[in-house]
Design an enzyme around this catalytic site. Structure first.
Site, short mmCIF file in Angstrom:
data_model
loop_
_atom_site.label_atom_id
_atom_site.label_comp_id
_atom_site.label_asym_id
_atom_site.label_seq_id
_atom_site.Cartn_x
_atom_site.Cartn_y
_atom_site.Cartn_z
N ASP A 1 0.83 -1.21 0.00
CA ASP A 1 0.00 0.00 0.00
C ASP A 1 0.87 1.26 0.00
O ASP A 1 1.98 1.26 0.52
CB ASP A 1 -0.92 -0.02 1.23
N GLY A 2 0.34 2.32 -0.60
CA GLY A 2 1.01 3.62 -0.54
C GLY A 2 1.57 4.12 -1.87
O GLY A 2 2.27 5.12 -1.90
N ASN A 3 1.24 3.43 -2.95
CA ASN A 3 1.75 3.87 -4.27
C ASN A 3 1.26 5.29 -4.61
O ASN A 3 2.03 6.11 -5.12
CB ASN A 3 1.27 2.92 -5.37
N GLY A 4 -0.01 5.52 -4.36
CA GLY A 4 -0.60 6.81 -4.72
C GLY A 4 0.02 7.94 -3.91
O GLY A 4 0.36 9.00 -4.45
N ARG A 5 0.18 7.71 -2.61
CA ARG A 5 0.77 8.75 -1.75
C ARG A 5 2.23 8.99 -2.11
O ARG A 5 2.72 10.10 -2.06
CB ARG A 5 0.64 8.35 -0.27
N TRP A 6 2.93 7.94 -2.49
CA TRP A 6 4.33 8.10 -2.91
C TRP A 6 4.40 9.01 -4.14
O TRP A 6 5.22 9.92 -4.20
CB TRP A 6 4.91 6.72 -3.23
N HIS B 1 2.32 3.39 -9.10
CA HIS B 1 2.10 1.97 -9.36
C HIS B 1 3.27 1.37 -10.13
O HIS B 1 3.68 0.23 -9.88
CB HIS B 1 0.79 1.77 -10.14
N SER C 1 -7.76 -5.49 -5.19
CA SER C 1 -8.83 -6.04 -4.36
C SER C 1 -10.17 -5.98 -5.08
O SER C 1 -10.34 -5.25 -6.07
CB SER C 1 -8.93 -5.26 -3.04
N LEU D 1 10.19 -20.75 -5.09
CA LEU D 1 9.18 -19.89 -4.44
C LEU D 1 7.89 -19.95 -5.25
O LEU D 1 7.92 -20.00 -6.47
CB LEU D 1 9.69 -18.44 -4.41
N ARG E 1 1.97 -4.88 6.21
CA ARG E 1 1.29 -3.84 5.43
C ARG E 1 2.13 -2.57 5.47
O ARG E 1 2.55 -2.13 6.54
CB ARG E 1 -0.10 -3.54 5.96
C1 IPE Z 1 -5.59 -2.70 -0.24
O1 IPE Z 1 -5.21 -1.37 -0.38
C2 IPE Z 1 -5.56 -3.39 -1.56
C3 IPE Z 1 -4.24 -3.55 -2.17
C4 IPE Z 1 -3.10 -3.23 -1.62
C5 IPE Z 1 -4.25 -4.16 -3.47
P1 IPE Z 1 -6.29 -0.21 -0.52
O2 IPE Z 1 -5.52 1.05 -0.60
O3 IPE Z 1 -7.22 -0.51 -1.61
O4 IPE Z 1 -7.07 -0.32 0.87
P2 IPE Z 1 -7.91 0.76 1.68
O5 IPE Z 1 -8.98 1.28 0.77
O6 IPE Z 1 -6.96 1.84 2.10
O7 IPE Z 1 -8.44 0.02 2.86
C1 IPE Z 2 -1.60 0.22 -3.37
O1 IPE Z 2 -1.37 1.59 -3.41
C2 IPE Z 2 -1.81 -0.36 -4.74
C3 IPE Z 2 -3.20 -0.77 -5.03
C4 IPE Z 2 -4.19 -0.76 -4.19
C5 IPE Z 2 -3.46 -1.22 -6.39
P1 IPE Z 2 -2.56 2.63 -3.40
O2 IPE Z 2 -2.93 2.94 -4.81
O3 IPE Z 2 -3.66 2.16 -2.54
O4 IPE Z 2 -1.84 3.90 -2.76
P2 IPE Z 2 -2.47 4.92 -1.74
O5 IPE Z 2 -3.04 4.13 -0.60
O6 IPE Z 2 -3.54 5.68 -2.48
O7 IPE Z 2 -1.33 5.78 -1.33
MG MG Z 3 -4.10 2.40 -0.60
#
Ligand code: IPE
Ligand code: IPE
Ligand code: MG
Length: 226
Positions: A13-18, A30, A59, A125, A174
């Site tokens: 998680d956190g690709n968007g914020r990065w 991503h 998800s 693996l 996570r």
């Molecule tokens: C969970 O992350 C799903 C994946 C990492 C693929 P999200 O960013 O979608 O989860 P929420 O919405 O913050 O709970």
């Molecule tokens: C996780 O990063 C990747 C996926 C859920 C596909 P996010 O896209 O959820 O990144 P944030 O949470 O917005 O930073």
């Molecule tokens: Mg996220």
């Protein structure tokens, strides 16, 4: 005796914020995240204990994102798999998925099936990508299959009919500072250890993973006993 780490799961998680932090569009995050998947997978393939790495990539709830982001993620998965084949072979990685692949395009499903087929004899693996995965959906599908086959509803049978008859998770990580499960492997984490880190997924490294594993090794897992 220290804990054995056979099955590791990661909510990446956190690709968007990065991306936002660096002034980029979310998609760049991503892309950077996919590079980290490559590094972490190679690390796990060469780790003497880890047999299975399950990564949450998309998800059942991620369809709620803007179409442009969903489309980009689909293309990224396809591109990643094609580019990764050489590394899967070199590192001895077998590729698998969990989740319902039906809604994906024929083309993407073809790439997924082909990659599974070509890597099926690799033994270092198992890398499992959770794609259109939701644990509740997985449990419901398992029970439906049991009913269809007129099998008894019990813990063992439900486990066997999940997408992941692979094993329970030993450790769940996570990234990005969120401390929630977001419908990842609910059934398989009944006795998992959890590790949360504030690091955003594109910044996650094998060095940090090693530290988390070291900490996991020292924990006392009781499984209800004393
Ligand atoms: C969970 O992350 C799903 C994946 C990492 C693929 P999200 O960013 O979608 O989860 P929420 O919405 O913050 O709970
Ligand atoms: C996780 O990063 C990747 C996926 C859920 C596909 P996010 O896209 O959820 O990144 P944030 O949470 O917005 O930073
Ligand atoms: Mg996220």
């Amino acid at each position: 005796m220290s804990n054995r780490l056979r099955h590791l799961g990661i909510i990446m998680d956190g690709n968007g914020r990065w991306a936002k932090k660096h002034g980029f569009k979310r998609n760049r995050g991503h892309e950077a995240g996919a590079e980290v998947v490559r590094e972490i997978t190679a690390f796990c393939a060469n780790h003497h204990e880890i047999e299975t790495l399950t990564l949450y990539a998309f998800s059942t709830e991620n369809w709620r994102r803007p179409k442009i982001e969903v489309d980009f993620l689909m293309r990224l998965i396809s591109r990643y798999l094609k580019k990764e084949l050489k590394n899967y072979m070199n590192n001895g990685v077998r590729f698998e998925t969990i989740g319902n692949l039906e809604p994906f395009s024929k083309e993407l499903r073809g790439t997924i099936e082909k990659t599974k087929e070509l890597t099926k004899n690799n033994t270092k693996l198992v890398q499992i990508l959770a794609l259109n995965y939701g644990a509740r959906d997985e449990i419901v599908r398992s029970i439906k299959k049991l009913l269809q086959e007129k099998k008894e509803i019990n813990i063992e049978n439900i486990s066997d009919f999940l997408d992941t008859p692979y094993s329970d998770l030993d450790l769940l990580i996570r990234t990005s500072g969120e401390e929630r499960v977001s419908n990842f492997l609910l059934w398989q984490i009944a006795y998992s250890e959890f590790a949360f880190t504030k690091t955003l997924w594109p910044d996650f490294t094998t060095i940090e993973l090693e530290k988390i594993i070291e900490n996991f090794k020292k924990r006392e897992r009781r499984f209800g006993a004393v």
